[in-house]
Design a protein around this motif. Sequence first.
Motif, PDB file in Angstrom:
ATOM      1  N   VAL A 197      -2.877   6.582   1.432  1.00 48.58           N
ATOM      2  CA  VAL A 197      -2.430   5.105   1.365  1.00 48.58           C
ATOM      3  C   VAL A 197      -3.582   4.082   1.142  1.00 48.58           C
ATOM      4  CG1 VAL A 197      -1.015   3.471   2.708  1.00 48.58           C
ATOM      5  CG2 VAL A 197      -0.323   5.745   2.906  1.00 48.58           C
ATOM      6  N   LEU A 198      -3.486   3.569   0.020  1.00 55.26           N
ATOM      7  CA  LEU A 198      -4.532   2.551  -0.207  1.00 55.26           C
ATOM      8  C   LEU A 198      -3.818   1.288  -0.873  1.00 55.26           C
ATOM      9  CD1 LEU A 198      -7.198   4.716  -2.367  1.00 55.26           C
ATOM     10  CD2 LEU A 198      -7.217   3.747   0.110  1.00 55.26           C
ATOM     11  N   PRO A 199      -4.357   0.167  -0.530  1.00 60.69           N
ATOM     12  CA  PRO A 199      -3.635  -1.197  -1.065  1.00 60.69           C
ATOM     13  C   PRO A 199      -4.137  -1.174  -2.517  1.00 60.69           C
ATOM     14  CG  PRO A 199      -4.934  -1.544   0.981  1.00 60.69           C
ATOM     15  CD  PRO A 199      -5.120  -0.203   0.798  1.00 60.69           C
ATOM     16  N   SER A 200      -3.761  -1.761  -3.372  1.00 57.97           N
ATOM     17  CA  SER A 200      -3.664  -1.877  -4.736  1.00 57.97           C
ATOM     18  C   SER A 200      -5.358  -2.286  -5.062  1.00 57.97           C
ATOM     19  CB  SER A 200      -2.727  -2.487  -5.752  1.00 57.97           C
ATOM     20  OG  SER A 200      -2.911  -4.038  -5.133  1.00 57.97           O
ATOM     21  N   GLU A 201      -5.631  -3.641  -4.334  1.00 59.12           N
ATOM     22  CA  GLU A 201      -7.011  -3.972  -4.645  1.00 59.12           C
ATOM     23  C   GLU A 201      -7.999  -2.921  -4.328  1.00 59.12           C
ATOM     24  OE1 GLU A 201      -4.863  -5.277  -2.823  1.00 59.12           O
ATOM     25  OE2 GLU A 201      -4.516  -7.324  -3.783  1.00 59.12           O
ATOM     26  N   ALA A 258       0.787  -1.127   0.023  1.00 59.44           N
ATOM     27  CA  ALA A 258       0.139   0.058   0.057  1.00 59.44           C
ATOM     28  C   ALA A 258       0.941   1.212  -0.063  1.00 59.44           C
ATOM     29  CB  ALA A 258      -0.827  -0.001   1.207  1.00 59.44           C
ATOM     30  N   GLU A 259       1.867   1.399   0.809  1.00 57.02           N
ATOM     31  CA  GLU A 259       2.818   2.397   0.810  1.00 57.02           C
ATOM     32  C   GLU A 259       3.694   2.679  -0.408  1.00 57.02           C
ATOM     33  OE1 GLU A 259       2.871  -0.101   2.938  1.00 57.02           O
ATOM     34  OE2 GLU A 259       2.340   0.913   4.917  1.00 57.02           O
ATOM     35  N   ASN A 260       3.803   1.613  -1.289  1.00 56.17           N
ATOM     36  CA  ASN A 260       4.431   1.878  -2.729  1.00 56.17           C
ATOM     37  C   ASN A 260       3.704   2.207  -3.652  1.00 56.17           C
ATOM     38  OD1 ASN A 260       6.947   1.382  -1.608  1.00 56.17           O
ATOM     39  ND2 ASN A 260       6.837  -0.824  -2.226  1.00 56.17           N
ATOM     40  N   VAL A 261       2.341   1.652  -3.608  1.00 57.68           N
ATOM     41  CA  VAL A 261       1.470   1.907  -4.781  1.00 57.68           C
ATOM     42  C   VAL A 261       0.575   3.336  -4.406  1.00 57.68           C
ATOM     43  CG1 VAL A 261      -0.952   1.442  -5.604  1.00 57.68           C
ATOM     44  CG2 VAL A 261       0.666  -0.340  -5.181  1.00 57.68           C
TER      45      VAL A 261
END
Length: 285
Positions: free
Chosen positions: A136-140, A126-129
């Motif tokens: 901060v959001l998870p890719s999904e 999440a931090e990278n995407v």
Amino acid sequence: MRPWLTLGHMNRAAAAIFLALLCSACPKRLEFGPEGRIEDAQTLYQHVRERQAQVVNLEGDAKLHVDSPQGSGTLSTFLSITRPGFIHLETYDFFNRPVASLVSNGERFGVYQAGENTYLQGPASAENVSRFLPVVLPSEELVAVMLGQVPLLPPESMTLELDEKERVYVLKLQRGPATQTLRVDPKHLRVVKSEVRGVPGYDLAFEDFEQRGDQLFPGKVHLIASTADTKLDLKYTDIRLNGRPDLTLYELVAPEGARVVDVDARGQEVRSGGTVSPAPPAPGS
């Protein structure tokens, strides 16, 4: 006054105007879908999930507006999004010059920063995407939001009401201290607003729904992260839904000549030999 406009004519004309004004003030009848009015919370929850699952990918152009403590502005954006976690975003400034790009296949990510000619790559955490965005959001979750969908709280319990004034179902999901309140259009059973309380989260709102092929899809997506004092507005301009995705858009390739930097799941640079660079000192330390 024209001689033929008698008092009787005037009364009938006034009555017609009065009736027109009266009818215009009358609330429109609530429209429900083919299922009629839904009174069971679990049934509506299932319908919402099914409606959201119908859009699996999107490709096209949009305008992305960001309002955050780090800055505000609007960028032209090309995006290709495919569930569950495939992301390709390119942003351009007012003069159509590349600003940055993000690619993720759900497991790995790459971000190219044109101004610095730097390409960051590593795990799709999440931090990278979210290097692309001020939240901060998870890719999904990022994929779901851009597909006009609401990441749903797995409920332990739920309640359902019909708000006739707002003309929406109000579906409230509860899990421990967390609640998610969904406002759902009663005819199309699409979520138009989501509010999360009790845990860190963000609110979503969807506007300007229109028919795109066999899907009713929002033209605008609003994300509000109050704890981060951040707002994101995504306005779609020219998109297509559920087409055959171009899988080459999700290939992780650094632009020729770019400086490549490997980072770990926390976004910290990984030095040669696998060591992680220390976090920068806190301000004032």
